[in-house]
Design a protein around this motif. Structure first.
Motif, mmCIF file in Angstrom:
data_model
loop_
_atom_site.group_PDB
_atom_site.id
_atom_site.type_symbol
_atom_site.label_atom_id
_atom_site.label_comp_id
_atom_site.label_asym_id
_atom_site.label_seq_id
_atom_site.Cartn_x
_atom_site.Cartn_y
_atom_site.Cartn_z
ATOM 1 N N SER A 160 0.837 -1.203 0.000
ATOM 2 C CA SER A 160 0.000 0.000 0.000
ATOM 3 C C SER A 160 0.870 1.251 0.000
ATOM 4 O O SER A 160 2.085 1.183 0.244
ATOM 5 N N GLY A 161 0.241 2.397 -0.245
ATOM 6 C CA GLY A 161 0.995 3.653 -0.212
ATOM 7 C C GLY A 161 1.676 3.896 1.123
ATOM 8 O O GLY A 161 2.892 4.159 1.173
ATOM 9 N N PRO A 162 0.955 3.809 2.254
ATOM 10 C CA PRO A 162 1.609 3.980 3.554
ATOM 11 C C PRO A 162 2.680 2.930 3.822
ATOM 12 O O PRO A 162 3.690 3.224 4.478
ATOM 13 N N ALA A 163 2.484 1.705 3.322
ATOM 14 C CA ALA A 163 3.473 0.653 3.553
ATOM 15 C C ALA A 163 4.763 0.922 2.785
ATOM 16 O O ALA A 163 5.868 0.688 3.306
ATOM 17 N N ILE A 164 4.659 1.404 1.560
ATOM 18 C CA ILE A 164 5.864 1.751 0.796
ATOM 19 C C ILE A 164 6.601 2.894 1.481
ATOM 20 O O ILE A 164 7.837 2.893 1.590
ATOM 21 N N THR A 165 5.833 3.867 1.971
ATOM 22 C CA THR A 165 6.437 4.993 2.692
ATOM 23 C C THR A 165 7.154 4.503 3.950
ATOM 24 O O THR A 165 8.281 4.927 4.251
ATOM 25 N N ALA A 166 6.510 3.598 4.691
ATOM 26 C CA ALA A 166 7.126 3.061 5.906
ATOM 27 C C ALA A 166 8.377 2.251 5.591
ATOM 28 O O ALA A 166 9.369 2.296 6.342
ATOM 29 N N GLU B 27 4.010 10.272 -2.181
ATOM 30 C CA GLU B 27 4.473 11.169 -3.246
ATOM 31 C C GLU B 27 5.883 11.676 -2.978
ATOM 32 O O GLU B 27 6.676 11.855 -3.906
ATOM 33 N N ARG B 28 6.213 11.897 -1.716
ATOM 34 C CA ARG B 28 7.560 12.348 -1.385
ATOM 35 C C ARG B 28 8.578 11.242 -1.667
ATOM 36 O O ARG B 28 9.688 11.506 -2.151
ATOM 37 N N VAL B 29 8.208 10.010 -1.368
ATOM 38 C CA VAL B 29 9.092 8.882 -1.671
ATOM 39 C C VAL B 29 9.292 8.766 -3.176
ATOM 40 O O VAL B 29 10.406 8.515 -3.657
ATOM 41 N N ALA B 30 8.212 8.950 -3.941
ATOM 42 C CA ALA B 30 8.304 8.861 -5.398
ATOM 43 C C ALA B 30 9.225 9.931 -5.965
ATOM 44 O O ALA B 30 10.008 9.658 -6.892
ATOM 45 N N VAL B 31 9.161 11.134 -5.410
ATOM 46 C CA VAL B 31 10.055 12.202 -5.861
ATOM 47 C C VAL B 31 11.508 11.826 -5.575
ATOM 48 O O VAL B 31 12.399 11.990 -6.424
ATOM 49 N N ARG B 32 11.770 11.304 -4.388
ATOM 50 C CA ARG B 32 13.139 10.905 -4.039
ATOM 51 C C ARG B 32 13.621 9.756 -4.918
ATOM 52 O O ARG B 32 14.802 9.698 -5.289
ATOM 53 N N ALA B 33 12.714 8.847 -5.268
ATOM 54 C CA ALA B 33 13.089 7.760 -6.178
ATOM 55 C C ALA B 33 13.464 8.307 -7.549
ATOM 56 O O ALA B 33 14.449 7.874 -8.162
#
Length: 321
Positions: A190-196, A210-216
């Motif tokens: 899930s979105g929160p799980a990828i962030t975690a 979205e912040r994780v995606a930008v960093r990726a």
């Protein structure tokens, strides 16, 4: 409750998720006449969520509206209009009298079902899809799903058919799931799980996917790893289910796939690697209805499922309370 259909008059479709509530005024021909969204008050309890749903009805209401369809998170019993069970994504949601509560707040009859199942039903609306065996996944705040076999949407025992987020996933081993167990797909995909996962591996905070995606996109290896891991887990799970069911259509929607090619490429590669030889040409596709799939599916519930009427009536042209 009655089976009366809504005919050629407009209805309101509501899509209730863990993050937002989307509303649409939908004409008889399926066109969207008005839209509105607001955040889901997920931590404030069921009554606050019902109040927010009623607020969304008022935001898109127009004279002549005949009914409301609600596509809601959780295991929903359309016959009783009740939330049978739910994760803690929405606090206190399990056991909520969804249809009765919203009908009482608006004075309009209400039909309801699981959100992903409602969206998936729009994929089966064409005559060419009547014999389709389909897997529909919605990857967002949670991981939801729906399954249709030979063109018939499955509800299963207690309405749990299609809850893809709660199948075991090797990538999620030992991770707590929102349903209270461990090791389920939702806990890594899930979105929160990828962030975690990004925070666990990098030691850096991130408040949303979205912040994780930008960093990726900037080349952060921990962000790339978290996105790819979640995507691969989803692809592997869907590939295995496609083998088990002999699926001829796999649909992947929700907010997470919209973060870009890194995610989709990893999901598609993992999916293809799992397929048995007769299915090797099969690939996941996005929903046909695009971002409106869930609200259009919700609106369609008013024509297909029982309508739960308010105890006190209102005039046919009066505004909802």
């Amino acid at each position: 409750m009655t089976a009366r259909r809504t005919g050629g008059v407009p209805v309101i479709g509501l899509d209730l998720g863990g993050t937002k509530i989307a509303a649409a005024l939908v004409a008889a021909d399926g066109s969207v006449l008005a839209r509105h969204t607001l955040p889901t008050p997920a931590t404030l309890g069921a009554e606050a969520v019902l109040d927010a749903l009623a607020k969304e009805v008022r935001a898109v209401w127009a004279p002549g509206v005949s009914a409301i369809g609600v596509a809601a998170a959780g295991v929903i019993d359309p016959g009783s209009g009740t939330v049978i069970s739910a994760t803690d994504t929405i606090r206190g949601w399990a056991g909520t009298a969804l249809a009765a509560g919203l009908a009482a707040r608006t004075g309009l009859p209400v039909a309801c079902d699981n959100d992903v199942r409602a969206a998936a039903a729009t994929e089966l609306s064409g005559s060419s899809e009547q014999g389709t065996t389909m897997i529909y996944a919605a990857v967002g705040t949670g991981v939801g799903g729906a399954v249709a076999v030979d063109g018939r949407m499955l509800h299963g025992a207690a309405g749990v058919a299609g809850h893809l987020g709660h199948i075991p996933s090797p990538e999620a081993e030992g991770l707590p799931c929102t349903c209270g167990t461990t090791g389920h797909l939702e806990a890594i995909a899930s979105g929160p799980a990828i962030t975690a996962q990004y925070t666990r591996t990098s030691g850096l905070p991130a408040d949303r996917l979205e912040r994780v995606a930008v960093r990726a996109a900037e080349g952060d290896p921990h962000a790339v790893g978290a996105v790819v891991l979640g995507a691969r887990a989803t692809g592997r799970a869907l590939g295995g289910l496609a083998n088990a069911l002999g699926a001829d259509r796999v649909v992947v929607g929700g907010g997470v796939p919209r973060i870009g090619a890194l995610y989709l490429d990893a999901l598609n590669a993992a999916f293809a690697a799992e397929l048995m030889a007769p299915l090797r040409g099969l690939r996941p596709v996005p929903p046909r209805g695009g971002p409106d799939a869930a609200v259009l599916g919700a609106a369609a519930l008013t024509r297909a499922l029982p309508l739960h009427h308010p105890r006190t009536s209102r005039t046919a042209t009066g505004a909802p309370r």
